[in-house]
Design a protein around this motif. Structure first.
Motif, PDB file in Angstrom:
ATOM      1  N   TRP A  48       0.841  -1.199   0.000  1.00  0.00           N
ATOM      2  CA  TRP A  48       0.000   0.000   0.000  1.00  0.00           C
ATOM      3  C   TRP A  48       0.879   1.253   0.000  1.00  0.00           C
ATOM      4  N   LEU A  52       1.190   4.188  -2.965  1.00  0.00           N
ATOM      5  CA  LEU A  52       1.006   5.613  -2.696  1.00  0.00           C
ATOM      6  C   LEU A  52       2.260   6.409  -3.036  1.00  0.00           C
ATOM      7  N   THR A  99      -4.519   8.243   1.419  1.00  0.00           N
ATOM      8  CA  THR A  99      -5.540   7.769   0.479  1.00  0.00           C
ATOM      9  C   THR A  99      -6.756   8.684   0.495  1.00  0.00           C
TER      10      THR A  99
END
Length: 133
Positions: A48, A52, A99
């Motif tokens: 993750w 990003l 996010t």
């Protein structure tokens, strides 16, 4: 032990004794079950964080999350699961913030460009009309 009419007083449990072959009474056998629980390894959220960092790095939060994810993975490899859990949790929180921030930025850009396109179409229609009608 109070006995009323051949019965034990309330709240007193009777043990169930079993008759042995020699005529003796023996207490029942107790079986124990041992459950071995394996501690779940802490998550480092490195995939993750990498996504990003590579695709969209709002306010450098992707980089910060990647650093915490790498620290969590290092601590997990060293066997310090408590610190790995702490770093992984921090990386997760930073990933969530990044996010959400990214989603807000993308939503704002889509709305801005949609309004710009609608206005430019309206301007083009007024320009293309002869004599302003």
């Amino acid at each position: 032990m109070d006995v009323e009419g051949g019965r034990p007083a309330p709240g007193v449990q009777m043990q169930d004794y079993q008759q042995q072959p020699g005529g003796e009474l023996a207490p029942p056998l107790v079986q124990y079950t041992a459950v071995t629980m394996v501690a779940e390894t802490p998550k480092d959220h490195i995939i993750w964080s990498l996504c990003l960092f590579v695709y969209c790095n709002p306010c450098f939060l992707g980089l910060v999350a990647l650093i915490f994810s790498i620290k969590a993975r290092d601590r997990k490899m060293m066997g310090d699961l408590q610190e790995a859990q702490r770093y992984g949790s921090t990386a997760r929180i930073i990933n969530i913030v990044a996010t959400v921030l990214l989603c807000l930025i993308v939503t704002a850009c889509v709305i801005y460009y949609a309004i710009a396109i609608i206005k430019s179409v309206a301007i083009i229609k007024t320009i293309s009309r002869p004599n302003g009608y």
